[in-house]
Design a protein around this motif. Structure first.
Motif, mmCIF file in Angstrom:
data_model
loop_
_atom_site.group_PDB
_atom_site.id
_atom_site.type_symbol
_atom_site.label_atom_id
_atom_site.label_comp_id
_atom_site.label_asym_id
_atom_site.label_seq_id
_atom_site.Cartn_x
_atom_site.Cartn_y
_atom_site.Cartn_z
ATOM 1 N N SER A 84 4.759 7.749 3.062
ATOM 2 C CA SER A 84 4.003 6.931 2.130
ATOM 3 C C SER A 84 2.611 6.672 2.685
ATOM 4 C CB SER A 84 4.717 5.596 1.901
ATOM 5 O OG SER A 84 3.942 4.761 1.068
ATOM 6 N N VAL A 85 1.600 6.959 1.864
ATOM 7 C CA VAL A 85 0.223 6.600 2.186
ATOM 8 C C VAL A 85 -0.136 5.428 1.289
ATOM 9 C CG1 VAL A 85 -2.194 7.334 2.192
ATOM 10 C CG2 VAL A 85 -0.392 8.956 2.840
ATOM 11 N N MET A 86 -0.560 4.323 1.913
ATOM 12 C CA MET A 86 -0.940 3.119 1.166
ATOM 13 C C MET A 86 -2.371 2.766 1.525
ATOM 14 S SD MET A 86 2.402 0.741 1.604
ATOM 15 C CE MET A 86 4.011 1.469 1.740
ATOM 16 N N ALA A 131 -6.513 4.223 5.702
ATOM 17 C CA ALA A 131 -5.272 4.002 4.958
ATOM 18 C C ALA A 131 -4.137 3.793 5.951
ATOM 19 C CB ALA A 131 -4.971 5.218 4.074
ATOM 20 N N LEU A 132 -3.043 3.258 5.465
ATOM 21 C CA LEU A 132 -1.824 3.157 6.272
ATOM 22 C C LEU A 132 -0.885 4.283 5.879
ATOM 23 C CD1 LEU A 132 -1.083 -0.680 6.276
ATOM 24 C CD2 LEU A 132 -2.132 0.699 8.080
ATOM 25 N N TYR A 133 -0.211 4.826 6.863
ATOM 26 C CA TYR A 133 0.724 5.922 6.641
ATOM 27 C C TYR A 133 2.050 5.582 7.301
ATOM 28 C CZ TYR A 133 2.721 10.643 7.052
ATOM 29 O OH TYR A 133 3.531 11.744 6.992
ATOM 30 N N TYR A 163 0.739 6.567 -2.401
ATOM 31 C CA TYR A 163 1.151 7.947 -2.635
ATOM 32 C C TYR A 163 2.458 8.158 -1.890
ATOM 33 C CZ TYR A 163 -3.667 8.711 -4.187
ATOM 34 O OH TYR A 163 -4.871 8.636 -4.834
ATOM 35 N N LEU A 164 3.558 8.069 -2.605
ATOM 36 C CA LEU A 164 4.872 8.263 -2.013
ATOM 37 C C LEU A 164 5.134 9.760 -1.877
ATOM 38 C CD1 LEU A 164 7.102 6.476 -0.976
ATOM 39 C CD2 LEU A 164 8.154 6.547 -3.225
ATOM 40 N N GLY A 165 5.499 10.192 -0.680
ATOM 41 C CA GLY A 165 5.770 11.596 -0.424
ATOM 42 C C GLY A 165 4.534 12.428 -0.157
#
Length: 147
Positions: A36-38, A25-27, A52-54
């Protein structure tokens, strides 16, 4: 403005910790302490983008490695533009994409950030090499435990 930090997260594979099952994932750590985890979730043909924001990366799964990618300069005015660029990275669910997974998506997303000038090609290549090494360690771990 404070720089934004970008990382690749590598999680232990599920159901087994093999290279192809390691999740990536990207953080982002944005200037205002917003995290933010995308990533994409699902399985072949059913992947979908999730943010996942926050979120705390440690709470999402069994985190095995954090790979620093870069600091995105403070002159990028809009964190929303960064998030939108990543979120629009195509998710490949076609019948010809059976070997495509979250590891490929991370590479594709980083490529989009390179196109926008927020990440250099050298930073992308180095980060992908380190991500690949971390994913390959799963296979090494399995070989060691079999001995």
């Amino acid at each position: 403005m404070n720089p934004r930090k970008l990382f690749i997260l590598i999680y232990k594979g599920d159901p087994l910790d093999y290279t192809e099952y390691r999740h990536t994932a990207l953080y982002f750590q944005f200037a205002a302490q917003v995290r933010s985890v995308m990533h994409i979730l699902g399985t072949q043909g059913l992947y979908k983008f999730v943010e996942y924001l926050g979120a705390d990366p440690m709470e999402i799964g069994d985190l095995v490695r954090v790979v620093p990618v870069t600091e995105i300069s403070g002159d990028v005015d809009d964190e929303e533009a960064i998030r939108e660029t990543v979120s629009r990275t195509p998710v490949r669910n076609g019948y010809m994409d059976l070997e495509w997974n979250c590891q490929h998506w991370v590479g594709d997303a980083l490529g989009r950030l390179v196109e926008r000038g927020w990440v250099t090609e050298a930073e992308r290549a180095e980060a992908i090499d380190k991500m690949t090494d971390a994913c390959l360690e799963a296979q090494d771990d399995q070989a060691l435990s079999a001995q």
